[in-house]
Structures are given as structure tokens and as C-alpha cells.
Design a protein around this motif. Structure first.
Motif, PDB file in Angstrom:
ATOM      1  N   VAL A 108       0.873  -1.178   0.000  1.00 23.86           N
ATOM      2  CA  VAL A 108       0.000   0.000   0.000  1.00 23.86           C
ATOM      3  C   VAL A 108       0.905   1.221   0.000  1.00 23.86           C
ATOM      4  O   VAL A 108       1.503   1.578   1.022  1.00 23.86           O
ATOM      5  N   GLU A 109       1.037   1.843  -1.156  1.00 24.50           N
ATOM      6  CA  GLU A 109       1.961   2.958  -1.319  1.00 24.50           C
ATOM      7  C   GLU A 109       1.388   4.232  -0.711  1.00 24.50           C
ATOM      8  O   GLU A 109       0.172   4.358  -0.510  1.00 24.50           O
ATOM      9  N   PRO A 110       2.256   5.193  -0.401  1.00 23.53           N
ATOM     10  CA  PRO A 110       1.746   6.491   0.066  1.00 23.53           C
ATOM     11  C   PRO A 110       0.752   7.069  -0.942  1.00 23.53           C
ATOM     12  O   PRO A 110       1.004   7.066  -2.149  1.00 23.53           O
ATOM     13  N   GLY A 111      -0.381   7.506  -0.456  1.00 20.61           N
ATOM     14  CA  GLY A 111      -1.415   8.048  -1.328  1.00 20.61           C
ATOM     15  C   GLY A 111      -2.453   7.048  -1.768  1.00 20.61           C
ATOM     16  O   GLY A 111      -3.534   7.435  -2.238  1.00 20.61           O
ATOM     17  N   ASP A 112      -2.155   5.739  -1.637  1.00 21.28           N
ATOM     18  CA  ASP A 112      -3.145   4.718  -1.983  1.00 21.28           C
ATOM     19  C   ASP A 112      -4.289   4.726  -0.980  1.00 21.28           C
ATOM     20  O   ASP A 112      -4.117   5.077   0.201  1.00 21.28           O
ATOM     21  N   GLU A 113      -5.467   4.305  -1.426  1.00 22.18           N
ATOM     22  CA  GLU A 113      -6.587   4.136  -0.514  1.00 22.18           C
ATOM     23  C   GLU A 113      -6.321   2.964   0.422  1.00 22.18           C
ATOM     24  O   GLU A 113      -5.615   2.016   0.077  1.00 22.18           O
ATOM     25  N   LEU A 114      -6.897   3.034   1.604  1.00 23.09           N
ATOM     26  CA  LEU A 114      -6.740   1.923   2.538  1.00 23.09           C
ATOM     27  C   LEU A 114      -7.396   0.685   1.959  1.00 23.09           C
ATOM     28  O   LEU A 114      -8.508   0.746   1.433  1.00 23.09           O
ATOM     29  N   PRO A 115      -6.726  -0.449   2.047  1.00 24.53           N
ATOM     30  CA  PRO A 115      -7.250  -1.662   1.414  1.00 24.53           C
ATOM     31  C   PRO A 115      -8.296  -2.356   2.265  1.00 24.53           C
ATOM     32  O   PRO A 115      -8.360  -2.176   3.491  1.00 24.53           O
ATOM     33  N   GLY A 116      -9.117  -3.180   1.624  1.00 21.57           N
ATOM     34  CA  GLY A 116      -9.956  -4.086   2.370  1.00 21.57           C
ATOM     35  C   GLY A 116      -9.098  -5.184   2.983  1.00 21.57           C
ATOM     36  O   GLY A 116      -8.083  -5.584   2.395  1.00 21.57           O
ATOM     37  N   LEU A 117      -9.478  -5.642   4.146  1.00 21.37           N
ATOM     38  CA  LEU A 117      -8.693  -6.652   4.855  1.00 21.37           C
ATOM     39  C   LEU A 117      -9.544  -7.876   5.113  1.00 21.37           C
ATOM     40  O   LEU A 117     -10.742  -7.771   5.400  1.00 21.37           O
ATOM     41  N   GLU A 118      -8.913  -9.047   5.042  1.00 19.42           N
ATOM     42  CA  GLU A 118      -9.598 -10.303   5.314  1.00 19.42           C
ATOM     43  C   GLU A 118      -8.781 -11.141   6.278  1.00 19.42           C
ATOM     44  O   GLU A 118      -7.561 -11.268   6.122  1.00 19.42           O
ATOM     45  N   GLY A 119      -9.438 -11.699   7.274  1.00 14.29           N
ATOM     46  CA  GLY A 119      -8.771 -12.594   8.200  1.00 14.29           C
ATOM     47  C   GLY A 119      -7.744 -11.875   9.057  1.00 14.29           C
ATOM     48  O   GLY A 119      -7.755 -10.649   9.210  1.00 14.29           O
ATOM     49  N   GLU A 120      -6.839 -12.644   9.650  1.00 14.90           N
ATOM     50  CA  GLU A 120      -5.788 -12.084  10.492  1.00 14.90           C
ATOM     51  C   GLU A 120      -4.633 -11.644   9.605  1.00 14.90           C
ATOM     52  O   GLU A 120      -4.179 -12.397   8.747  1.00 14.90           O
ATOM     53  N   VAL A 121      -4.176 -10.420   9.820  1.00 15.65           N
ATOM     54  CA  VAL A 121      -3.157  -9.852   8.938  1.00 15.65           C
ATOM     55  C   VAL A 121      -1.997  -9.291   9.753  1.00 15.65           C
ATOM     56  O   VAL A 121      -2.126  -8.987  10.940  1.00 15.65           O
ATOM     57  N   VAL A 122      -0.862  -9.173   9.069  1.00 13.13           N
ATOM     58  CA  VAL A 122       0.315  -8.492   9.589  1.00 13.13           C
ATOM     59  C   VAL A 122       0.530  -7.240   8.746  1.00 13.13           C
ATOM     60  O   VAL A 122       0.400  -7.274   7.520  1.00 13.13           O
ATOM     61  N   VAL A 123       0.857  -6.144   9.421  1.00 12.78           N
ATOM     62  CA  VAL A 123       1.166  -4.885   8.739  1.00 12.78           C
ATOM     63  C   VAL A 123       2.560  -4.459   9.166  1.00 12.78           C
ATOM     64  O   VAL A 123       2.899  -4.497  10.356  1.00 12.78           O
ATOM     65  N   PRO A 139      -9.716  -9.849  12.575  1.00  8.98           N
ATOM     66  CA  PRO A 139     -10.807  -9.034  12.026  1.00  8.98           C
ATOM     67  C   PRO A 139     -11.402  -8.044  13.022  1.00  8.98           C
ATOM     68  O   PRO A 139     -11.852  -6.963  12.623  1.00  8.98           O
ATOM     69  N   ALA A 140     -11.364  -8.375  14.302  1.00 11.82           N
ATOM     70  CA  ALA A 140     -11.933  -7.476  15.307  1.00 11.82           C
ATOM     71  C   ALA A 140     -11.136  -6.179  15.443  1.00 11.82           C
ATOM     72  O   ALA A 140     -11.652  -5.178  15.961  1.00 11.82           O
ATOM     73  N   THR A 141      -9.883  -6.181  14.998  1.00 10.15           N
ATOM     74  CA  THR A 141      -9.044  -4.988  15.138  1.00 10.15           C
ATOM     75  C   THR A 141      -8.535  -4.480  13.786  1.00 10.15           C
ATOM     76  O   THR A 141      -7.494  -3.840  13.707  1.00 10.15           O
TER      77      THR A 141
END
Length: 295
Positions: A108-123, A139-141
Motif C-alpha cells: 500500500v503505497e503512500p497516497g493509496d486508498e486503505l485496502p480491504g482486509l480479510e482474516g488475520e493480517v500483519v502490517v 478481524p476485530a481490530t
């Protein structure tokens, strides 16, 4: 042979791999100095080789670090081209395109829209170390995940979004430490990220995740033949791409959904070798380094 081991001036004293390696290199006839890469007084020109080790602050000043690598030039290990490439975690996309099994990653580059998320993710950021600005979110967070993504974007970095692979909790990571393109030994790394939080950082000069200081986080272990072969193939690809075989690397692997070895990180700048955890590891490193550098 004169060798400089590159560190940074505020390296925490409890990390003493540099000293262990230096002693083994000196025992093989090398003259060894330890210099902070960011020091304006450091003169790198007298050395036959400069080996990057604990330059663990580079992610705070990546452009400056890459420029320093370019100035040191061909005596630097790993090479400036490898440093430039590996210091931006977009390299995972390059390796995926080359056909290697990697953890699926959305950038997700600077300026990109926030993505949809599925399941447990790492950022995490595309330029980072020590699990800084890194979090794990169910998903709860997901709203907290979006906040972290936005914060990373505001730093001018790309946010990497990856699925959290459940095998990390049960089996951890296999870290294959390689010298001169060949596996030397393997380690088992435990999970660093706890559910639904950004990794807490220690308040010191390194500012790495608190979990990184746990002496039981990484322990000696073995790698499977499939893991060893994947590590070799990845480093062979890097050698072909840059016409340079990495003097050292740590290939961090996890079990994918089907159990297959999957790359989560290729550490070819300043990986911790955990020399104190494996008997004879410092000697193995020094032997491989002196053989390569003398050639």
C-alpha cells in the motif's frame, strides 16, 4: 588482511556477536577493527574488506546508509547493489515474480486508498527492522490495522499487508544462516507478534520489539532438506541477479498452508547470526569469510 566490522555507535552491549566474530577473524591472522558506519571520522579506505554486521539503525536513515555503501564500494560485504535491493522489502515481490514461494504481500503505497482486509493480517513498513511499526490484527481490530497502514504511509513508506500464517504460532520460523552462499546452521525463531497489537518497542537506542531481547526467542535447531534447498536456490538467484554471491545471509522460512517452505524474510544486510546459540558458529563464519576474502 585488514578487515573492518561495521556497526553503529549505540549498539546495545548485550549483543556481542561482533566481538565473537572479530576474535575468530583475528585468530586467523586478520587485523580487525570495529567502526560505526555513521561516524564522520571513520576512514574505510585502508581496509581490504568491510563486513556489515550490527548496523541496526540503518532503517531510520536508509538513503544515507545506501549512499555510504556506495562510497565504500567493492570492498563492502555484502555488496552495495545487494544492500540497496535488500534494504527495501519490496524485494519479496521480486522473488515472488522469480517463482519462489513467499508470503503473499500487498504493498500500500503512500497516497493509496486503505485496502480491504480479510482474516488475520500483519502490517509492516517496506523499510524497517526489529519489528518496528509492525502489528498483527484479527478481524476485530482491522480498524487498528488501517491506522497503522495510514501511519506508515504518512512516513512516506509503503505499508506491507500479509496474511498471518498460523504455523508461526505452532512451529515458529526456520532461520537458515548461510555463509558464502551455503547453509551453515539453522535456528528456530519463536513468534514475535502477539495478537491484536503493534509490537511494543524497548526504549533504547535500538528501539526494537521487546520480544527481540528474549534470550529464548531463537534457539539452535535443524532445517529440512527442502528448507536448505530453498535457501540455496534463493541465494543462487541473488548471485545471478547481482553477479555477487552474498558473503552472508539469513533465510527466514515458515511452513505455508500446504506445509511447503515459504520465504518470510531474506536478511542480507545485518542479520543477527546468534553466534552464542550455536557451538562453533563464530569459527564457521570466520573460516568461510577468510577463505572467501583471501580468494
Amino acid at each position: 588482511m585488514r578487515i573492518a566490522i561495521a556497526t553503529f555507535s549505540a549498539r546495545p552491549a548485550e549483543f556481542d556477536d561482533d566481538e565473537r566474530l572479530g576474535e575468530e577473524l583475528a585468530g586467523r591472522g586478520a587485523s580487525v577493527d570495529h567502526l560505526a558506519w555513521e561516524s564522520e571520522d571513520a576512514d574505510w579506505s585502508p581496509y581490504d574488506a568491510v563486513i556489515i554486521r550490527s548496523t541496526w539503525d540503518y532503517a531510520y536513515r536508509r538513503d544515507e546508509f545506501v549512499a555510504w555503501a556506495d562510497r565504500v564500494g567493492e570492498r563492502l560485504h555484502n555488496s552495495p547493489d545487494v544492500i540497496r535491493w535488500n534494504s527495501d522489502k519490496r524485494y519479496l515481490g521480486d522473488l515472488a515474480e522469480a517463482g519462489f514461494a513467499t508470503v503473499p504481500t500487498t504493498y500500500v503505497e503512500p497516497g493509496d486508498e486503505l485496502p480491504g482486509l480479510e482474516g488475520e493480517v500483519v502490517v509492516k513498513p517496506n523499510v524497517s527492522g526489529g519489528a518496528r511499526d509492525t502489528g498483527r490484527f484479527s478481524p476485530a481490530t482491522h480498524s487498528d490495522a488501517h491506522k497503522l497502514i495510514a501511519a506508515i504511509q504518512e512516513q512516506g513508506k509503503a505499508a506491507m499487508v500479509q496474511p498471518y500464517v498460523e504455523s508461526v504460532d505452532s512451529a515458529g520460523e526456520t532461520a537458515v544462516v548461510c555463509f558464502d552462499g551455503e547453509p551453515a546452521y539453522a535456528l528456530r525463531k519463536g513468534a514475535v507478534l502477539k495478537p491484536d497489537e503493534v509490537a511494543p518497542l524497548r526504549d533504547d537506542a535500538l528501539a526494537a520489539a521487546e520480544a527481540m531481547y528474549d534470550p529464548t526467542l531463537v534457539l539452535p535447531d535443524t532445517a529440512t532438506q527442502a528448507e536448505l534447498e530453498l535457501a540455496r536456490r534463493i541465494l543462487s538467484h541473488v548471485a545471478e541477479r547481482f553477479d555477487y554471491t552474498p558473503l552472508y545471509a539469513r533465510v527466514d522460512l515458515i511452513a505455508g498452508e500446504g506445509g511447503e517452505p515459504t520465504l518470510i524474510e531474506l536478511e542480507a544486510i545485518e542479520p543477527n547470526f546468534y553466534l552464542s546459540q550455536v557451538e562453533g558458529a563464530a569459527a564457521r563464519a570466520a573460516e568461510a569469510f577468510t577463505r572467501r576474502l583471501a580468494g
